[in-house]
Design an enzyme around this catalytic site. Structure first.
Site, mmCIF file in Angstrom:
data_model
loop_
_atom_site.group_PDB
_atom_site.id
_atom_site.type_symbol
_atom_site.label_atom_id
_atom_site.label_comp_id
_atom_site.label_asym_id
_atom_site.label_seq_id
_atom_site.Cartn_x
_atom_site.Cartn_y
_atom_site.Cartn_z
ATOM 1 N N SER A 61 -56.476 39.251 -69.950
ATOM 2 C CA SER A 61 -56.511 39.057 -71.402
ATOM 3 C C SER A 61 -55.133 39.394 -71.968
ATOM 4 O O SER A 61 -54.618 40.485 -71.725
ATOM 5 C CB SER A 61 -57.552 39.981 -72.026
ATOM 6 O OG SER A 61 -57.485 39.876 -73.431
ATOM 7 N N LYS B 160 -57.074 34.615 -70.780
ATOM 8 C CA LYS B 160 -57.706 34.783 -72.103
ATOM 9 C C LYS B 160 -56.616 35.096 -73.110
ATOM 10 O O LYS B 160 -55.813 36.013 -72.894
ATOM 11 C CB LYS B 160 -58.726 35.916 -72.034
ATOM 12 C CG LYS B 160 -59.198 36.472 -73.366
ATOM 13 C CD LYS B 160 -60.408 37.347 -73.157
ATOM 14 C CE LYS B 160 -60.496 38.456 -74.174
ATOM 15 N NZ LYS B 160 -61.706 39.283 -73.993
ATOM 16 N N LYS C 253 -55.682 35.545 -77.422
ATOM 17 C CA LYS C 253 -56.247 35.853 -78.731
ATOM 18 C C LYS C 253 -55.933 34.725 -79.697
ATOM 19 O O LYS C 253 -54.843 34.133 -79.627
ATOM 20 C CB LYS C 253 -55.622 37.150 -79.269
ATOM 21 C CG LYS C 253 -55.873 38.345 -78.402
ATOM 22 C CD LYS C 253 -57.308 38.682 -78.427
ATOM 23 C CE LYS C 253 -57.644 39.763 -77.424
ATOM 24 N NZ LYS C 253 -59.087 39.986 -77.410
ATOM 25 N N ASP D 7 -60.194 34.271 -77.527
ATOM 26 C CA ASP D 7 -61.001 35.341 -78.118
ATOM 27 C C ASP D 7 -60.554 35.525 -79.564
ATOM 28 O O ASP D 7 -59.388 35.827 -79.826
ATOM 29 C CB ASP D 7 -60.803 36.649 -77.341
ATOM 30 C CG ASP D 7 -61.727 37.761 -77.851
ATOM 31 O OD1 ASP D 7 -61.688 38.862 -77.283
ATOM 32 O OD2 ASP D 7 -62.484 37.523 -78.822
ATOM 33 N N GLU E 175 -64.563 33.047 -77.583
ATOM 34 C CA GLU E 175 -65.263 34.332 -77.653
ATOM 35 C C GLU E 175 -65.327 34.832 -79.087
ATOM 36 O O GLU E 175 -64.307 34.860 -79.790
ATOM 37 C CB GLU E 175 -64.525 35.343 -76.774
ATOM 38 C CG GLU E 175 -65.213 36.669 -76.591
ATOM 39 C CD GLU E 175 -64.417 37.616 -75.704
ATOM 40 O OE1 GLU E 175 -63.458 37.196 -75.053
ATOM 41 O OE2 GLU E 175 -64.764 38.809 -75.689
ATOM 42 N N ASP F 42 -69.422 38.752 -77.690
ATOM 43 C CA ASP F 42 -68.930 40.068 -77.236
ATOM 44 C C ASP F 42 -69.480 41.096 -78.224
ATOM 45 O O ASP F 42 -70.545 41.653 -78.015
ATOM 46 C CB ASP F 42 -67.393 40.015 -77.197
ATOM 47 C CG ASP F 42 -66.715 41.359 -76.988
ATOM 48 O OD1 ASP F 42 -65.481 41.400 -76.904
ATOM 49 O OD2 ASP F 42 -67.417 42.392 -76.922
ATOM 50 N N LYS G 12 -69.810 44.391 -71.803
ATOM 51 C CA LYS G 12 -68.953 45.577 -71.761
ATOM 52 C C LYS G 12 -69.873 46.799 -71.687
ATOM 53 O O LYS G 12 -70.733 46.981 -72.558
ATOM 54 C CB LYS G 12 -68.079 45.677 -73.007
ATOM 55 C CG LYS G 12 -67.023 44.572 -73.102
ATOM 56 C CD LYS G 12 -66.171 44.757 -74.357
ATOM 57 C CE LYS G 12 -65.080 43.708 -74.409
ATOM 58 N NZ LYS G 12 -64.262 43.842 -75.646
ATOM 59 N N GLY H 101 -63.157 43.790 -70.997
ATOM 60 C CA GLY H 101 -62.364 45.010 -70.848
ATOM 61 C C GLY H 101 -62.129 45.677 -72.192
ATOM 62 O O GLY H 101 -62.207 45.027 -73.228
HETATM 63 O O1 LIG Z 1 -59.099 45.389 -71.178
HETATM 64 C C1 LIG Z 1 -58.574 44.268 -71.281
HETATM 65 O O2 LIG Z 1 -57.572 43.909 -70.669
HETATM 66 C C2 LIG Z 1 -59.160 43.290 -72.284
HETATM 67 C C3 LIG Z 1 -58.890 43.792 -73.657
HETATM 68 C C4 LIG Z 1 -59.432 42.845 -74.669
HETATM 69 O O3 LIG Z 1 -59.269 41.648 -74.551
HETATM 70 C C5 LIG Z 1 -60.138 43.385 -75.794
HETATM 71 C C6 LIG Z 1 -60.332 44.709 -75.922
HETATM 72 C C7 LIG Z 1 -60.909 45.229 -77.113
HETATM 73 C C8 LIG Z 1 -61.122 44.433 -78.163
HETATM 74 C C9 LIG Z 1 -60.561 43.102 -78.157
HETATM 75 O O4 LIG Z 1 -59.245 43.103 -78.560
HETATM 76 C C10 LIG Z 1 -60.614 42.436 -76.802
HETATM 77 C C11 LIG Z 1 -61.991 41.884 -76.595
HETATM 78 O O5 LIG Z 1 -62.669 41.687 -77.608
HETATM 79 O O6 LIG Z 1 -62.407 41.577 -75.469
HETATM 80 MG MG LIG Z 2 -63.764 40.078 -77.092
#
Ligand SMILES: O=C(O)CCC(=O)C1=CC=C[C@@H](O)[C@@H]1C(=O)O
Ligand SMILES: [Mg+2]
Length: 370
Positions: free
Chosen positions: A136, A162, A164, A189, A214, A239, A263, A291
């Site tokens: 991500s 992934k 944003k 996402d 997402e 999510d 998660k 994550g």
């Molecule tokens: O832990 C990782 O590498 C993924 C982190 C990540 O994409 C996210 C973590 C927390 C909130 C968000 O920004 C995003 C998610 O929504 O999945």
């Molecule tokens: Mg997410």
């Protein structure tokens, strides 16, 4: 199994590079590392994924500390447990606060796996000895910079990219990314940055063959996502909206989602995560492990969960070195061309690095039977 002592530590770790989302930029991780010891002296670890501020959900580092200190630890200390699933049942008397619950439940699962002489993966019913992982990537300063960052991870062999998105950083960015990488699995996402009125803009994402989009809409929504999914060919993945098996059931029955990002912290622990996994497998809904920029204990739990059979899409469990100069486990989680080899030892399969833990510890407090 009976917990006789729990130690909470406030750890502070600096990310190697800032992580930006539609909600802001994240650089310093303040979090709780929980160490639990049972009457046989077996030690298990759990990691809170709550951030310092309530931008992802309503929980924070401080609310987690309060809930653990004043409710969850007292509920478990001295309690005879036959199986970690009992923690989920005991905690059902407490409303929400899933990340706090998950922190101590994870440590109980770790102890249980060690005492039954099986890996955490096996204890959960895992079937894989290696897992495919994606990565991500936060919002970058320019599309050119994003493309270069993605190129690096594609060359490292990550199985899915992934990125944003948010209003003003979406359709054009995804078009240029798809042009640069025509054959790579790419997803977006949105972290709830859009509204149902943005449907015409979101429909433009259908041109880029994304594996999913997402959480495009509100973080507590299931209804509008069902309306949106009917108008998008790109699968929606939820999510933030999914906090429990009940939420997953409603979202699937309404057609709000075709994929679920599980998660562990968001749903209250490994027991609930497994239940959501099993339900989705029965309904033909693929899942993957999201994550929360975890340190090594949380990352190890994610690896174990991802060995369950319906985790058929690459998750966000990148290697430790992607986030931290030095992680709190040894060995660190490493990714070999997009694959993590699952440890087979009893428990989580990674040892705590107490020197690193001490280095990052801001303060700690121990709770034991009176
Ligand atoms: O832990 C990782 O590498 C993924 C982190 C990540 O994409 C996210 C973590 C927390 C909130 C968000 O920004 C995003 C998610 O929504 O999945
Ligand atoms: Mg997410």
């Amino acid at each position: 199994m009976k917990l006789v002592e729990v130690t909470l530590r406030h750890l502070q770790m600096e990310m190697k590079s800032p992580f930006s989302t539609s909600f802001g930029t994240f650089q310093t991780k303040d979090f709780i590392l929980l160490e639990a010891r049972d009457e046989q002296g077996t030690v298990g670890y759990g990691e809170s994924v709550a951030f310092s501020s309530p931008w992802y959900n309503e929980e924070t580092f401080k609310t987690n500390w309060h809930m653990l200190e004043d409710f969850l630890i007292p509920m478990l200390l001295g309690k005879e447990l036959q199986h970690p699933d009992e923690v989920n049942q005991l905690f059902s008397a407490i409303r929400k606060n899933n990340m706090a619950k998950s922190t101590i439940e994870g440590a109980v699962w770790d102890i249980y796996a060690q005492q039954t002489n099986q890996s955490l993966a096996q204890a959960l019913g895992g079937t894989k000895d290696q897992i495919d992982v994606g990565i991500s990537i936060g919002i970058q300063d320019s599309v050119e910079e994003l493309i270069e960052v993605v190129r690096g991870y594609v060359e490292e062999g990550y199985k899915r990219i992934k990125v944003k998105i948010k209003p003003g950083w979406d359709v054009d960015v995804m078009r240029r990314l798809r042009e640069a990488f025509p054959d790579v699995a790419i997803m977006a996402d949105a972290n709830s940055a859009y509204r149902l009125e943005d449907v015409e803009l979101l429909k433009q994402l259908d041109a880029f063959d994304l594996t999913m989009v997402e959480q495009p809409l509100a973080s507590d929504d299931i209804i509008d996502h069902a309306t949106l999914q009917k108008q998008l060919s790109t699968p929606i993945c939820l999510d933030e909206s999914i906090h429990s098996l009940e939420d997953a059931r409603k979202a699937v029955e309404l057609g709000s989602t075709k994929i679920i990002n599980i998660k562990i912290g968001r749903v209250g622990g490994l027991t609930e995560a497994k239940r959501i996994h099993d339900y989705c497998m029965e309904k033909g809904i693929p899942v993957w492990c999201g994550g929360m920029l975890e340190a090594g204990i949380g990352r190890a739990h994610n690896v174990a969960l991802t060995t369950l059979p319906n985790f058929i899409l690459p998750g966000d469990t990148a290697g430790s070195s992607r986030y931290w100069e030095k992680d709190i486990i040894t060995p660190e989680v490493t990714v070999d061309h997009g694959v993590i080899h699952v440890p087979q030892q009893a428990g989580i399969g990674y040892a705590i690095d107490l020197e690193a833990v001490e280095q990052y510890t801001v303060m700690k407090k121990t709770y034991n039977l009176e």
